[in-house]
Design a protein around this motif. Sequence first.
Motif, PDB file in Angstrom:
ATOM      1  N   ASP A  84       0.630  -1.257   0.316  1.00 59.16           N
ATOM      2  CA  ASP A  84       0.017  -0.275   0.421  1.00 59.16           C
ATOM      3  C   ASP A  84       0.749   1.445   0.173  1.00 59.16           C
ATOM      4  OD1 ASP A  84      -2.061  -1.582  -0.212  1.00 59.16           O
ATOM      5  OD2 ASP A  84      -2.100  -1.391   2.139  1.00 59.16           O
ATOM      6  N   SER A  85       2.015   1.296  -0.398  1.00 58.99           N
ATOM      7  CA  SER A  85       3.004   2.169  -0.081  1.00 58.99           C
ATOM      8  C   SER A  85       3.295   2.894  -1.352  1.00 58.99           C
ATOM      9  CB  SER A  85       4.682   2.173   0.178  1.00 58.99           C
ATOM     10  OG  SER A  85       4.906   1.097  -0.763  1.00 58.99           O
ATOM     11  N   ALA A  86       3.267   4.510  -1.551  1.00 57.80           N
ATOM     12  CA  ALA A  86       3.462   5.745  -2.438  1.00 57.80           C
ATOM     13  C   ALA A  86       4.175   4.568  -3.387  1.00 57.80           C
ATOM     14  CB  ALA A  86       2.996   6.252  -2.129  1.00 57.80           C
ATOM     15  N   LEU A  87       5.454   4.531  -2.877  1.00 58.31           N
ATOM     16  CA  LEU A  87       6.835   3.640  -3.587  1.00 58.31           C
ATOM     17  C   LEU A  87       5.949   2.594  -4.612  1.00 58.31           C
ATOM     18  CD1 LEU A  87       9.400   3.639  -5.019  1.00 58.31           C
ATOM     19  CD2 LEU A  87      10.349   2.270  -3.029  1.00 58.31           C
ATOM     20  N   PHE A  88       5.553   1.488  -3.593  1.00 59.89           N
ATOM     21  CA  PHE A  88       5.500  -0.025  -4.467  1.00 59.89           C
ATOM     22  C   PHE A  88       3.751   0.613  -6.075  1.00 59.89           C
ATOM     23  CE2 PHE A  88       2.683  -3.243  -5.124  1.00 59.89           C
ATOM     24  CZ  PHE A  88       3.196  -4.149  -5.349  1.00 59.89           C
ATOM     25  N   VAL A  89       2.668   0.947  -5.305  1.00 65.04           N
ATOM     26  CA  VAL A  89       1.836   1.877  -6.387  1.00 65.04           C
ATOM     27  C   VAL A  89       2.522   2.241  -7.391  1.00 65.04           C
ATOM     28  CG1 VAL A  89      -0.718   3.006  -6.569  1.00 65.04           C
ATOM     29  CG2 VAL A  89      -0.038   2.168  -4.208  1.00 65.04           C
ATOM     30  N   MET A  90       3.362   3.419  -7.195  1.00 62.90           N
ATOM     31  CA  MET A  90       4.001   3.724  -8.544  1.00 62.90           C
ATOM     32  C   MET A  90       4.831   2.868  -8.797  1.00 62.90           C
ATOM     33  SD  MET A  90       5.354   8.075  -7.647  1.00 62.90           S
ATOM     34  CE  MET A  90       6.128   7.388  -5.643  1.00 62.90           C
ATOM     35  N   LEU A  91       5.600   1.790  -8.708  1.00 63.48           N
ATOM     36  CA  LEU A  91       6.166   0.839  -9.501  1.00 63.48           C
ATOM     37  C   LEU A  91       5.486   0.233 -10.303  1.00 63.48           C
ATOM     38  CD1 LEU A  91       8.615   0.187  -6.720  1.00 63.48           C
ATOM     39  CD2 LEU A  91       9.206   1.243  -9.007  1.00 63.48           C
ATOM     40  N   ASP A  92       4.133  -0.430  -9.103  1.00 66.60           N
ATOM     41  CA  ASP A  92       2.859  -1.386  -9.938  1.00 66.60           C
ATOM     42  C   ASP A  92       2.348  -0.516 -11.621  1.00 66.60           C
ATOM     43  OD1 ASP A  92       1.557  -3.440  -9.800  1.00 66.60           O
ATOM     44  OD2 ASP A  92      -0.196  -1.854 -10.059  1.00 66.60           O
ATOM     45  N   MET A  93       1.879   1.071 -10.762  1.00 69.69           N
ATOM     46  CA  MET A  93       1.531   1.881 -12.224  1.00 69.69           C
ATOM     47  C   MET A  93       2.838   1.544 -13.547  1.00 69.69           C
ATOM     48  SD  MET A  93       0.277   4.794 -10.244  1.00 69.69           S
ATOM     49  CE  MET A  93       0.220   6.089 -12.051  1.00 69.69           C
ATOM     50  N   CYS A  94       3.369   2.020 -13.186  1.00 74.71           N
ATOM     51  CA  CYS A  94       4.942   1.620 -14.586  1.00 74.71           C
ATOM     52  C   CYS A  94       4.574   0.170 -15.002  1.00 74.71           C
ATOM     53  CB  CYS A  94       6.240   1.954 -13.546  1.00 74.71           C
ATOM     54  SG  CYS A  94       6.846   3.560 -13.627  1.00 74.71           S
ATOM     55  N   SER A  95       4.694  -0.932 -13.995  1.00 76.57           N
ATOM     56  CA  SER A  95       4.640  -2.347 -14.585  1.00 76.57           C
ATOM     57  C   SER A  95       3.707  -2.923 -15.466  1.00 76.57           C
ATOM     58  CB  SER A  95       5.435  -2.828 -13.247  1.00 76.57           C
ATOM     59  OG  SER A  95       3.473  -3.122 -12.545  1.00 76.57           O
ATOM     60  N   SER A  96       2.182  -1.743 -14.885  1.00 74.12           N
ATOM     61  CA  SER A  96       1.378  -2.380 -16.027  1.00 74.12           C
ATOM     62  C   SER A  96       0.968  -1.176 -16.818  1.00 74.12           C
ATOM     63  CB  SER A  96       0.175  -2.548 -14.416  1.00 74.12           C
ATOM     64  OG  SER A  96      -0.265  -1.158 -14.545  1.00 74.12           O
TER      65      SER A  96
END
Length: 456
Positions: free
Chosen positions: A142-154
Motif C-alpha cells: 500500500d506504500s506510495a513507492l509500490f503503487v507507483m512502481l506497479d503503475m509503471c509495470s502495468s
Amino acid sequence: MDVNQVARQLVPLLGGKENIATAAHCATRLRLVLVDDSLVQKEAIEALDGVKGCFSNAGQIQIIFGSGIVNKVHAAFIQAAGISESSKSEAADIAARKLNPFQRLARLLSNIFVPIIPAIVASGLLMGLLGMVKTYGWVNADSALFVMLDMCSSAAFIILPILIGFTAAREFGGNPYLGATLGGILTHPALTNAWGVASGFHTMNFFGLEIAMIGYQGTVFPVLLAVWFMSLIEKRLRRIVPDALDIILTPFLTVIISGFVALLIIGPAGRMLGDGISLVLSTLIAHAGWLAGGIFGGLYSVIVITGVHHSFHAIEAGLLGNPSIGVNFLLPIWSMANVAQGGACLAVWFKTRDVKTRSIVLPSAFSAMLGITEAAIFGVNLRFIKPFIAGIIGGALGGAWVVAMHVNMTAVGLTALPGMAIVQASSIVNYLIGMLIAFGVAFTVSLLLKYKIEAR
C-alpha cells in the motif's frame, strides 16, 4: 580473415552476379535475396573463412558471420557483386514476395510485435520483481513507492492496443497515428477496465443492440483486426476524397467508421478469437500437462527453422493480457528448446578436432544459452543432423518439466538465461532445473550419438 577475398568467393557460390537481387545485413548475418535459391552452394559457402553457417529463411539466404565482421563483409560484397546497397527492410520486402501466405502472415505478426517487445519486457520484468518483493513482504503493497512502481509495470499492458495499433497500421499501410487512436478508442476510460469486469459492467443500447461496455486493455486480436479494417477504409477513402479535403475528411471518416465497427463487431469477435486461442492452449497445458510441454518443447526448434516462431509473440501477449490467465506459460517451454540446442551444439566441440568447426561451436552454443539459436541450429546442429535431434529430445524433456512444475513468465522476448529475469519468483528453482535437464540431456545424447564430422 580477408573480407575482400571472402566477398569475391561468395559471388560464384551464390550463382553469380546475375542471380543476386539484393544484399543487406543485420547484426550478425548477411541477408541476400536471390533470383534462384537452388543455385546456392551451401556447403562450399560454409567452408569459407569466417562463415559460421548458411541457411534459407523468410525468402532470404542468410550467411552468419557474427557482429563486427558482417558489416565489413557486406561492404566488400556489394562491390564484388556490383549491386547497390539495400536496407534490411528493403531486402525483407523483396524476400516477402517469395513467401507462401502462411509465411507472410508469420512475418507480418513478427513485424508488428518485435518493436513492442522492449516495452513488454520492461513491464514484465518490473512486474516479476514486484511480485517477488510482495510475496516475501519486503515492501508494503500500500506504500506510495509500490503503487507507483506497479503503475509503471502495468502501463504497457494497459495501453497494449495503442502500441499494437501504431505498429499494425504501419505494417498494414495505414496511418500509424490513426491506428494508435483506434487502440485508444478500444481502451477508453468510458469502457470498464478489462481486468475489472468481475465487479460488473454496464451495457449500452445502440438501436436495439445491447453492447457490453468492456475495454480491451491487454488484448491483441481485437485491435489487430480493427486496424486491418481501418487501413482498408483509409486507403479506399484516399482514392475517392478530393485532394483538397483529404487531410480533413479522410482521417475523420476513417476514425468514425472504423471506431463504430470496432466497438460493435470486430472488438467482440476479436475478443472471442483471442479468448478461444488462450482457452485451447491453457486447456492443453492443464489436461495434457507434461505431455503437452514435451510436445511443444520438442517441436519448437523445428518451427524455428521455418521462421514462424516469431508469430508466437501475438499469442504470448494475449495470454499476458487475459485477465483469467495473466502469465506466459509458453515462453518457459521455448526457453528449454533453445537451451537444449545450445547443449547439443556444445557436444560437437568434444567430438571434433577440426579448428574451423570448433571456432563456430563455442560462440554458437553460448549464443543459444542467451536465447539466440540460429547460429547453433543452422551453423552446427542441422549440418550434422543428429545434434539437432538431440536438441529436440532435450527440449521435449525440459518442456515437460517446466509445465509439470507450473513455471510461468511475466513478459515476452527473453528466453534461456536472460529469461530468468522475467520468471515468476516462485518458479526460479524449477526453471533452473528445467534448463539443466534440457541442456544436460541434449549434450549427453549429442555426445553419445555417432555421426561423422568432416574437417574442411
